[in-house]
Design an enzyme around this catalytic site. Sequence first.
Site, mmCIF file in Angstrom:
data_model
loop_
_atom_site.group_PDB
_atom_site.id
_atom_site.type_symbol
_atom_site.label_atom_id
_atom_site.label_comp_id
_atom_site.label_asym_id
_atom_site.label_seq_id
_atom_site.Cartn_x
_atom_site.Cartn_y
_atom_site.Cartn_z
ATOM 1 N NE ARG A 144 -3.947 -2.120 0.321
ATOM 2 C CZ ARG A 144 -3.862 -3.387 -0.132
ATOM 3 N NH1 ARG A 144 -2.816 -3.773 -0.855
ATOM 4 N NH2 ARG A 144 -4.835 -4.230 0.105
ATOM 5 C CB SER A 146 -9.176 -2.080 3.786
ATOM 6 O OG SER A 146 -9.648 -3.260 3.202
ATOM 7 C CD GLU A 157 -5.857 0.410 2.101
ATOM 8 O OE1 GLU A 157 -5.748 -0.615 2.787
ATOM 9 O OE2 GLU A 157 -6.515 0.461 1.055
#
Length: 397
Positions: free
Chosen positions: A223, A297, A393
Site C-alpha cells: 500500500r 479497508s 489506508e
Amino acid sequence: MALPSVNAHSIGQKTRGVGHNGLFSCNPNNFRVQQSPPLQAAADSYVYNSDAMTSTIPKLPFQYDFSLRSHNTFGIDASARAYLPVATLATLQALRADADAVSMPRLVLGGGSNLVLTQDFPGLVLHMCNRGREIVGADEHAVYVRAAAGENWHDFLQWTLAQGFGGLENLSLIPGSVGAAPIQNIGAYGCELQDRFHSLTALDMDSGEILQLDREACAFAYRDSIFKQSLRDRAVVLDVTFALPKDWQPNLRYADVAQELAARGLDNPTARDISDAVIAIRTRKLPDPLLLGNAGSFFKNPIVPAAQRDALLAQNPQLVSYLQADGSYKLAAGWLIDQCGWKGKNLGNAGVYEKQALVLVNRGGASGQDVVRLAQAVQDDVMATFGVALEPEPMFI
Ligand SMILES: Cc1cc2nc3c(=O)[nH]c(=O)nc-3n(C[C@H](O)[C@H](O)[C@H](O)COP(=O)(O)OP(=O)(O)OC[C@H]3O[C@@H](n4cnc5c(N)ncnc54)[C@H](O)[C@@H]3O)c2cc1C
C-alpha cells in the site's frame, strides 16, 4: 502500429518484466506490436491518443466552491475552493504557467475512493478525466497494454479480459481510476498492481518534466509507492502500462477465491472465471459506496516483529497472522478491531461496518471529522488492547 511517443525523461533504471527473464528498457518505443487476434478485437475500442496530451495551451475552465460530495465514495459533504477537470497534458502545462493557480494547495483526484475529506479543501482539485486504452506491444513473454489515468480501473480491467488477456483479474471491482492504482500499489486476493506493472508516465508539477518511471523507480511496497513518499504532491500520473503474461496461470493463493471457484464447480478456471468469483466475493463482503459511503479497508494490516506476534498469539490463540518474507508477521487489522468490540458500532454519524470490521462507513451525513474521531477511537482501543498501531489506508485531506 505506431506507438505513442512521449518526450520521456526516465529516472528509472532497467526493469524486470513479469514472468520473463530478460531486462528491457521502459521506453515504450522498444515494444514490438504483434499482429494478433487481440489487436483485431482492440480495433473496436478507442485508442489512447497521446497527441491530445500535447496540443495547444487551453484556457483553464476553473469552477469555484465546487462540491466534492459526489466525488468521494465516503459521500462526505465538503467543497473545493477551485476545481479543474484535466483531460490533456496541455491543461496541466497551462496550470504551471498560471502563477496564481500553481501557488494554491493542490489535490489530484481520481474516483475519490481512497480519501477522507476532513474539511473543505482550501485549494485546487485537479480531476483526472483523460481517457484511452490501447495495446502498445508484445514480446514472447507479455502483452503490453496502456491506459490513461482517468480511465475507470474496473472498466479497464474488464476490457483487458475482453481482449483475451489475463493477469489483472484478482484486482477486479476495486473502485477508482487507473492513475491512482500505482499510488498505493492496489492489492487484493493475492495480487498487487506491482505484479503486473510495467511503467507509467507522469508530469512533475515542480520541474515540468515528463517522467517515465519503471517498477523500481516507483518503489512499490505494501500500500505504498514513491508517490506517497518523495513524489507526493509533485507527480501527476498521466498513463500506466501493464505487462500481462502470455504464460498466464491462475492465482488461487487466496482461499476465498479457491473456495468460490470450487463452489461453482470450476476446476480449471479462466481469468474471466476468477474475475467473476472475485466480483461475487467482494459484492458479498464490501458495502457498495453508492448505498453506504466508505473507502474500502480503512486500516492497513499492521506488520509486527515475530517476537511480538508470538507473544500476542500466546495470549490470543485465534490471532490471524501471515508470515512475511523477512520473518515478520502481517496481522489481520479487521480481526483486531473485531476483538475490541467495534464491529457494527457507531460514533456520531460514522460507524464500523457490521460485516467487516476493517471498513468504516458513513451512516448518513457523516462529516470528515466524524470519520477521523471514529478512526482515532478504534486506533486507541487496538493500541490499548494489543499494543499494535493501526495506520489508516486512505489519504486524509
Ligand atoms: C468499496 C471499496 C473497496 C476497495 N478495495 C480496495 C482493495 O481491495 N485494494 C486496494 O488497494 N484498495 C481498495 N480500495 C481503495 C481505492 O479503491 C484504491 O486505493 C484506488 O486505487 C483509489 O483510486 P481513486 O481514483 O479513487 O483515487 P482517489 O481516492 O481519487 O485518490 C487517492 C490518492 O491518489 C492520488 N491520485 C489519484 N489519481 C492520481 C494521479 N493520476 N496522479 C497522481 N496522484 C493521484 C490522490 O491525490 C490521492 O492521494 C477500495 C475502496 C472502496 C471504496
